[in-house]
Design a protein around this motif. Sequence first.
Motif, PDB file in Angstrom:
ATOM      1  N   GLU A  66       0.827  -1.205   0.000  1.00 38.01           N
ATOM      2  CA  GLU A  66       0.000   0.000   0.000  1.00 38.01           C
ATOM      3  C   GLU A  66       0.862   1.256   0.000  1.00 38.01           C
ATOM      4  OE1 GLU A  66      -3.815  -1.278   2.630  1.00 38.01           O
ATOM      5  OE2 GLU A  66      -1.883  -1.476   3.612  1.00 38.01           O
ATOM      6  N   THR A  67       1.942   1.216   0.760  1.00 39.69           N
ATOM      7  CA  THR A  67       2.827   2.383   0.840  1.00 39.69           C
ATOM      8  C   THR A  67       3.491   2.661  -0.498  1.00 39.69           C
ATOM      9  OG1 THR A  67       3.274   1.825   3.160  1.00 39.69           O
ATOM     10  CG2 THR A  67       4.756   3.410   2.105  1.00 39.69           C
ATOM     11  N   ALA A  68       3.977   1.609  -1.155  1.00 38.74           N
ATOM     12  CA  ALA A  68       4.608   1.791  -2.470  1.00 38.74           C
ATOM     13  C   ALA A  68       3.615   2.341  -3.479  1.00 38.74           C
ATOM     14  CB  ALA A  68       5.191   0.465  -2.960  1.00 38.74           C
ATOM     15  N   ALA A  69       2.380   1.840  -3.428  1.00 37.32           N
ATOM     16  CA  ALA A  69       1.352   2.328  -4.349  1.00 37.32           C
ATOM     17  C   ALA A  69       1.055   3.804  -4.100  1.00 37.32           C
ATOM     18  CB  ALA A  69       0.078   1.499  -4.196  1.00 37.32           C
ATOM     19  N   LEU A  75       3.974  10.741  -4.804  1.00 35.68           N
ATOM     20  CA  LEU A  75       5.330  11.300  -4.827  1.00 35.68           C
ATOM     21  C   LEU A  75       6.212  10.436  -5.742  1.00 35.68           C
ATOM     22  CD1 LEU A  75       5.718  12.071  -1.010  1.00 35.68           C
ATOM     23  CD2 LEU A  75       5.362  13.745  -2.821  1.00 35.68           C
ATOM     24  N   PRO A  76       5.938  10.444  -7.037  1.00 39.07           N
ATOM     25  CA  PRO A  76       6.634   9.534  -7.958  1.00 39.07           C
ATOM     26  C   PRO A  76       8.129   9.801  -8.109  1.00 39.07           C
ATOM     27  CG  PRO A  76       5.308  11.130  -9.173  1.00 39.07           C
ATOM     28  CD  PRO A  76       4.942  11.289  -7.730  1.00 39.07           C
ATOM     29  N   SER A  77       8.602  10.947  -7.630  1.00 37.52           N
ATOM     30  CA  SER A  77      10.042  11.230  -7.726  1.00 37.52           C
ATOM     31  C   SER A  77      10.851  10.372  -6.753  1.00 37.52           C
ATOM     32  CB  SER A  77      10.319  12.709  -7.449  1.00 37.52           C
ATOM     33  OG  SER A  77      10.001  13.040  -6.096  1.00 37.52           O
ATOM     34  N   ILE A  78      10.202   9.832  -5.734  1.00 35.28           N
ATOM     35  CA  ILE A  78      10.892   9.009  -4.736  1.00 35.28           C
ATOM     36  C   ILE A  78      11.270   7.657  -5.342  1.00 35.28           C
ATOM     37  CG2 ILE A  78      10.619   7.738  -2.573  1.00 35.28           C
ATOM     38  CD1 ILE A  78       8.868   9.958  -1.539  1.00 35.28           C
ATOM     39  N   SER A  87      10.652 -13.439   0.038  1.00 33.25           N
ATOM     40  CA  SER A  87      11.342 -13.717  -1.219  1.00 33.25           C
ATOM     41  C   SER A  87      10.471 -14.520  -2.171  1.00 33.25           C
ATOM     42  CB  SER A  87      12.643 -14.486  -0.962  1.00 33.25           C
ATOM     43  OG  SER A  87      12.386 -15.730  -0.327  1.00 33.25           O
ATOM     44  N   ASN A  88       9.168 -14.640  -1.843  1.00 32.74           N
ATOM     45  CA  ASN A  88       8.287 -15.406  -2.727  1.00 32.74           C
ATOM     46  C   ASN A  88       7.957 -14.597  -3.977  1.00 32.74           C
ATOM     47  OD1 ASN A  88       5.531 -14.000  -2.335  1.00 32.74           O
ATOM     48  ND2 ASN A  88       6.213 -14.360  -0.229  1.00 32.74           N
ATOM     49  N   ASP A  89       7.558 -15.312  -5.004  1.00 28.63           N
ATOM     50  CA  ASP A  89       7.331 -14.699  -6.311  1.00 28.63           C
ATOM     51  C   ASP A  89       6.285 -13.595  -6.273  1.00 28.63           C
ATOM     52  OD1 ASP A  89       9.101 -16.643  -7.148  1.00 28.63           O
ATOM     53  OD2 ASP A  89       7.509 -18.036  -7.718  1.00 28.63           O
ATOM     54  N   MET A  90       5.181 -13.855  -5.557  1.00 28.83           N
ATOM     55  CA  MET A  90       4.079 -12.901  -5.553  1.00 28.83           C
ATOM     56  C   MET A  90       4.496 -11.586  -4.918  1.00 28.83           C
ATOM     57  SD  MET A  90       1.028 -12.641  -6.646  1.00 28.83           S
ATOM     58  CE  MET A  90      -0.428 -11.607  -6.445  1.00 28.83           C
ATOM     59  N   ALA A  91       5.253 -11.655  -3.828  1.00 29.85           N
ATOM     60  CA  ALA A  91       5.690 -10.427  -3.163  1.00 29.85           C
ATOM     61  C   ALA A  91       6.562  -9.598  -4.097  1.00 29.85           C
ATOM     62  CB  ALA A  91       6.461 -10.767  -1.880  1.00 29.85           C
ATOM     63  N   ILE A  92       7.489 -10.256  -4.773  1.00 25.32           N
ATOM     64  CA  ILE A  92       8.397  -9.546  -5.683  1.00 25.32           C
ATOM     65  C   ILE A  92       7.624  -8.908  -6.822  1.00 25.32           C
ATOM     66  CG2 ILE A  92      10.318  -9.834  -7.298  1.00 25.32           C
ATOM     67  CD1 ILE A  92      11.205 -12.221  -5.472  1.00 25.32           C
ATOM     68  N   ILE A  93       6.737  -9.682  -7.453  1.00 23.23           N
ATOM     69  CA  ILE A  93       5.983  -9.168  -8.585  1.00 23.23           C
ATOM     70  C   ILE A  93       5.086  -8.010  -8.166  1.00 23.23           C
ATOM     71  CG2 ILE A  93       4.190  -9.714 -10.280  1.00 23.23           C
ATOM     72  CD1 ILE A  93       6.946 -10.826 -10.954  1.00 23.23           C
ATOM     73  N   ARG A  94       4.417  -8.143  -7.031  1.00 24.10           N
ATOM     74  CA  ARG A  94       3.522  -7.065  -6.586  1.00 24.10           C
ATOM     75  C   ARG A  94       4.292  -5.773  -6.328  1.00 24.10           C
ATOM     76  NH1 ARG A  94      -0.340  -8.788  -1.812  1.00 24.10           N
ATOM     77  NH2 ARG A  94      -1.293  -6.784  -2.337  1.00 24.10           N
ATOM     78  N   MET A  95       5.470  -5.879  -5.751  1.00 22.88           N
ATOM     79  CA  MET A  95       6.249  -4.662  -5.484  1.00 22.88           C
ATOM     80  C   MET A  95       6.791  -4.066  -6.777  1.00 22.88           C
ATOM     81  SD  MET A  95       5.820  -4.004  -2.383  1.00 22.88           S
ATOM     82  CE  MET A  95       7.003  -2.727  -1.937  1.00 22.88           C
ATOM     83  N   LEU A  96       7.208  -4.904  -7.697  1.00 26.11           N
ATOM     84  CA  LEU A  96       7.681  -4.394  -8.985  1.00 26.11           C
ATOM     85  C   LEU A  96       6.555  -3.684  -9.733  1.00 26.11           C
ATOM     86  CD1 LEU A  96       9.936  -7.336 -10.221  1.00 26.11           C
ATOM     87  CD2 LEU A  96      10.662  -5.158  -9.252  1.00 26.11           C
ATOM     88  N   ARG A  97       5.350  -4.203  -9.612  1.00 28.64           N
ATOM     89  CA  ARG A  97       4.194  -3.560 -10.234  1.00 28.64           C
ATOM     90  C   ARG A  97       3.960  -2.169  -9.651  1.00 28.64           C
ATOM     91  NH1 ARG A  97      -1.005  -6.904  -9.701  1.00 28.64           N
ATOM     92  NH2 ARG A  97      -1.812  -5.139 -10.876  1.00 28.64           N
ATOM     93  N   GLY A  99       6.244  -0.105  -8.900  1.00 25.99           N
ATOM     94  CA  GLY A  99       7.260   0.834  -9.344  1.00 25.99           C
ATOM     95  C   GLY A  99       8.522   0.924  -8.516  1.00 25.99           C
ATOM     96  N   VAL A 100       8.826  -0.099  -7.700  1.00 27.60           N
ATOM     97  CA  VAL A 100      10.039  -0.021  -6.893  1.00 27.60           C
ATOM     98  C   VAL A 100      11.270  -0.110  -7.792  1.00 27.60           C
ATOM     99  CG1 VAL A 100       8.839  -1.085  -4.950  1.00 27.60           C
ATOM    100  CG2 VAL A 100      10.258  -2.509  -6.434  1.00 27.60           C
ATOM    101  N   LYS A 101      12.354   0.515  -7.362  1.00 22.72           N
ATOM    102  CA  LYS A 101      13.602   0.535  -8.131  1.00 22.72           C
ATOM    103  C   LYS A 101      14.546  -0.600  -7.751  1.00 22.72           C
ATOM    104  CE  LYS A 101      14.913   3.256 -10.626  1.00 22.72           C
ATOM    105  NZ  LYS A 101      14.859   3.295 -12.105  1.00 22.72           N
ATOM    106  N   GLY A 102      14.300  -1.220  -6.594  1.00 23.34           N
ATOM    107  CA  GLY A 102      15.184  -2.293  -6.168  1.00 23.34           C
ATOM    108  C   GLY A 102      14.512  -3.180  -5.141  1.00 23.34           C
ATOM    109  N   TYR A 103      15.003  -4.399  -5.006  1.00 19.79           N
ATOM    110  CA  TYR A 103      14.436  -5.368  -4.069  1.00 19.79           C
ATOM    111  C   TYR A 103      15.563  -6.255  -3.571  1.00 19.79           C
ATOM    112  CZ  TYR A 103      10.695  -8.469  -2.279  1.00 19.79           C
ATOM    113  OH  TYR A 103       9.840  -9.194  -1.474  1.00 19.79           O
ATOM    114  N   ILE A 104      15.838  -6.208  -2.270  1.00 20.45           N
ATOM    115  CA  ILE A 104      16.846  -7.083  -1.678  1.00 20.45           C
ATOM    116  C   ILE A 104      16.278  -7.724  -0.417  1.00 20.45           C
ATOM    117  CG2 ILE A 104      18.819  -5.820  -2.620  1.00 20.45           C
ATOM    118  CD1 ILE A 104      19.239  -4.549   0.076  1.00 20.45           C
ATOM    119  N   ILE A 105      16.869  -8.846  -0.045  1.00 20.74           N
ATOM    120  CA  ILE A 105      16.423  -9.599   1.118  1.00 20.74           C
ATOM    121  C   ILE A 105      17.182  -9.120   2.366  1.00 20.74           C
ATOM    122  CG2 ILE A 105      16.059 -11.918   2.039  1.00 20.74           C
ATOM    123  CD1 ILE A 105      14.552 -11.242  -0.554  1.00 20.74           C
ATOM    124  N   LYS A 106      16.518  -9.163   3.518  1.00 24.17           N
ATOM    125  CA  LYS A 106      17.094  -8.599   4.740  1.00 24.17           C
ATOM    126  C   LYS A 106      18.367  -9.295   5.203  1.00 24.17           C
ATOM    127  CE  LYS A 106      13.216  -6.212   6.898  1.00 24.17           C
ATOM    128  NZ  LYS A 106      12.291  -6.137   8.051  1.00 24.17           N
TER     129      LYS A 106
END
Length: 219
Positions: A66-69, A75-78, A87-97, A99-106
């Motif tokens: 929700e926050t990313a959306a 504030l699309p400049s962020i 690290s599951n597929d759905m989480a990665i795909i949803r965040m990429l949708r 508009g995130v610029k990067g995704y790493i595991i903790k």
Amino acid sequence: MKTTVALVDDHELLRSGLVGIINSLGDFEVIFEAGNGLEFIKKVDRNNPPDIVLLDITMPEMDGYETAAWIRKTLPSIKILVLSMLSNDMAIIRMLRNGVKGYIIKDSKPHVFKEAMESIQRNEFYVNELVRDKLINYVSNEEEDGKQMQSLLNITEQEAHFLELLCADKSYKEIADEMCVSVRTIDNYRDNLFKKLEIKTRVGLVLFAIKQGIANIHE
């Protein structure tokens, strides 16, 4: 000028450690922290937002999806870098949708975190090896994986929420009440998912959701 960073994560101890790490990189400065998306919205200066938001996914009140959306819309400049245990597929795909610029595991190594921050700073896309392998798997197995990825991309936020509640063994009426919609709308979500995923039963939807990690998204 240093690149400004906001941390959005519900684990205060982790945030404290990240503040020290980020500030030690030299070119970055943490300007504020938040425990969830709602707190971030209250704290962010919309006239002078941070350059980068380091965002967790599983948080109370307002999660990372929700926050990313909200950021993407308001504030699309962020630039968003996801730092998550998911690290599951759905989480990665949803965040990429969203508009995130990067995704790493903790549990990534410190040098990976540094590389990610510097890549996002240069407006480049960054994923760590585990996430990269998952994305490569989607596009390398041609028709079958391409079909699955298309299914994931076509699932709306409302349908994903419906699947999550379905895994909690709730009745359609209970799901409708929790989502504040009619039972007819819930029937539409179900029927649309049957078509999109080529699944014919409720059990099949639950198995798909569990496989993709949807059942654990908000835990």
